[in-house]
Design an enzyme around this catalytic site. Structure first.
Site, mmCIF file in Angstrom:
data_model
loop_
_atom_site.group_PDB
_atom_site.id
_atom_site.type_symbol
_atom_site.label_atom_id
_atom_site.label_comp_id
_atom_site.label_asym_id
_atom_site.label_seq_id
_atom_site.Cartn_x
_atom_site.Cartn_y
_atom_site.Cartn_z
ATOM 1 N N CYS A 52 0.817 -1.214 0.000
ATOM 2 C CA CYS A 52 0.000 0.000 0.000
ATOM 3 C C CYS A 52 0.854 1.269 0.000
ATOM 4 O O CYS A 52 1.628 1.500 0.936
ATOM 5 C CB CYS A 52 -0.909 -0.012 1.226
ATOM 6 S SG CYS A 52 -1.879 1.492 1.436
ATOM 7 N N TRP A 85 -7.310 -6.226 5.740
ATOM 8 C CA TRP A 85 -6.009 -6.846 5.528
ATOM 9 C C TRP A 85 -5.822 -7.992 6.518
ATOM 10 O O TRP A 85 -6.100 -7.867 7.704
ATOM 11 C CB TRP A 85 -4.902 -5.813 5.695
ATOM 12 C CG TRP A 85 -4.993 -4.732 4.671
ATOM 13 C CD1 TRP A 85 -5.634 -3.540 4.794
ATOM 14 C CD2 TRP A 85 -4.454 -4.776 3.355
ATOM 15 N NE1 TRP A 85 -5.525 -2.815 3.630
ATOM 16 C CE2 TRP A 85 -4.805 -3.548 2.724
ATOM 17 C CE3 TRP A 85 -3.705 -5.709 2.647
ATOM 18 C CZ2 TRP A 85 -4.428 -3.245 1.420
ATOM 19 C CZ3 TRP A 85 -3.329 -5.404 1.344
ATOM 20 C CH2 TRP A 85 -3.692 -4.193 0.745
ATOM 21 N N THR A 132 -9.079 -0.097 6.258
ATOM 22 C CA THR A 132 -7.881 0.293 5.541
ATOM 23 C C THR A 132 -6.646 0.377 6.448
ATOM 24 O O THR A 132 -6.747 0.386 7.673
ATOM 25 C CB THR A 132 -8.095 1.662 4.879
ATOM 26 O OG1 THR A 132 -8.402 2.625 5.918
ATOM 27 C CG2 THR A 132 -9.236 1.622 3.881
ATOM 28 N N GLU A 137 -5.534 8.290 8.550
ATOM 29 C CA GLU A 137 -5.325 9.101 7.349
ATOM 30 C C GLU A 137 -3.818 9.308 7.173
ATOM 31 O O GLU A 137 -3.166 9.977 7.974
ATOM 32 C CB GLU A 137 -6.043 10.447 7.472
ATOM 33 C CG GLU A 137 -5.670 11.481 6.422
ATOM 34 C CD GLU A 137 -5.770 10.972 5.009
ATOM 35 O OE1 GLU A 137 -4.768 11.081 4.277
ATOM 36 O OE2 GLU A 137 -6.833 10.431 4.635
#
Length: 313
Positions: free
Chosen positions: A48, A81, A117, A133
């Site tokens: 990522c 994940w 995420t 973030e």
């Protein structure tokens, strides 16, 4: 390898829209998340680019002994994940022993319903997510832990977003994020020809614009201050371009190594010149991970070889 439909990422109009991050706290002596050695852990995927921004920054700021790291498996699943361990770099979840990042999000917020995420900056003491973030996490790392660094550390007091250059950095970040960082995803996850054609053109126009910025031979995007927030945010996209986005996201009207000599020079200088970039660039995870995204069917592309060329190529 689990196959996932691109419809998870694209709307009915065929366009990909990035999820807005839900956890937006910071680390500060004023609390509740105070800077402490060993209190925090970064959950990251080496595939990522957003997560790797935080790993590059952690290394640049010499925070390896202050902030822990957990590396997930390269496969993205419906539960986020996975913490499966199939190679020597994957760590599992050393804090909770969870199986996936969905469990982390639900521990932090049982009502959470969006995607699971990475990166995740986790507070072990309070048992929750501080921030997910990436652009905010890297700026937290620029300054929040400076008092815990040795007095003689060159990283102490070093910020990659100085006030005197913030305007230039913001201007670069705006179009690079829109047209390149996120542009490759809008191209790769497009589900109509019209959307794909528009987005792939945008990506390559951005590379042409970047080529012109770098044509004066500058080593960094804002040369008067050196390595900056703009370089940290751009590098993960560029290093994935030829090995993943070109083939697996259909960004294939050109390659950095063949068609953009100044961008290629800039990328290689960052990779070979900064161990903080090189050490957290794992081409195996990148290629295998992107090979399982969307409609890519799990076939890992062999090339290009080598993954990155030497400086004198």
């Amino acid at each position: 390898m689990v196959e996932h439909s691109v419809s998870v990422h694209a709307g009915q109009d065929g366009q990909f829209r990035r999820q807005v991050s839900a956890f937006r706290n910071t680390i500060s002596p004023d609390g509740p998340h105070e800077p402490e050695r060993g209190r925090y852990i970064l959950y990251c995927a080496l595939i990522c680019p957003w997560a790797c921004r935080t790993l590059h920054t952690r290394a640049l700021k010499q925070l390896e002994d202050i902030i822990d790291v957990a590396i997930v498996h390269y496969e993205l699943t419906p539960n986020g994940w996975s913490f499966a361990r199939v190679d020597e770099v994957e760590t599992g979840d050393p804090v909770h022993g969870f199986e996936n990042t969905k469990q982390l999000y639900l521990k932090a917020d049982p009502e959470y319903t969006a995607r699971y995420t990475v990166p995740i900056l986790w507070d072990k003491k309070l048992g929750t997510i501080v921030n997910n973030e990436s652009s905010e996490i890297i700026r937290i790392l620029y300054t929040a832990f400076d008092d815990l660094l040795p007095a003689n550390s060159p990283a102490r007091g070093k910020t990659y977003y100085p006030a005197e250059a913030s305007g230039k950095i913001d201007e670069l970040n705006e179009w690079i994020y829109r047209d390149l960082n996120n542009g490759v995803y809008k191209t790769g996850f497009a589900t109509t020809q019209e959307v794909y054609d528009r987005e792939v053109d945008t990506v390559f126009k951005a590379l042409e614009r970047l080529e012109k910025v770098l044509e004066d031979g500058r080593r960094y995007l804002v040369p008067e201050i050196g390595l900056s927030d703009a370089d940290i945010r751009l590098y993960p996209t560029l290093v994935r371009f030829d090995v993943a986005y070109h083939t697996l996201f259909r960004c294939n009207t050109g390659m950095i190594r063949h068609d953009y000599p100044q961008v290629h020079r800039y990328l290689r200088q960052l990779y070979w010149g900064e161990s903080a970039f090189r050490d957290y660039t794992n081409f195996t995870h990148i290629k295998r991970g992107y090979a399982g995204v969307g409609a890519n069917k799990g076939i890992e592309p062999r090339g290009p070889l080598p993954h990155i060329l030497p400086l004198d190529a």
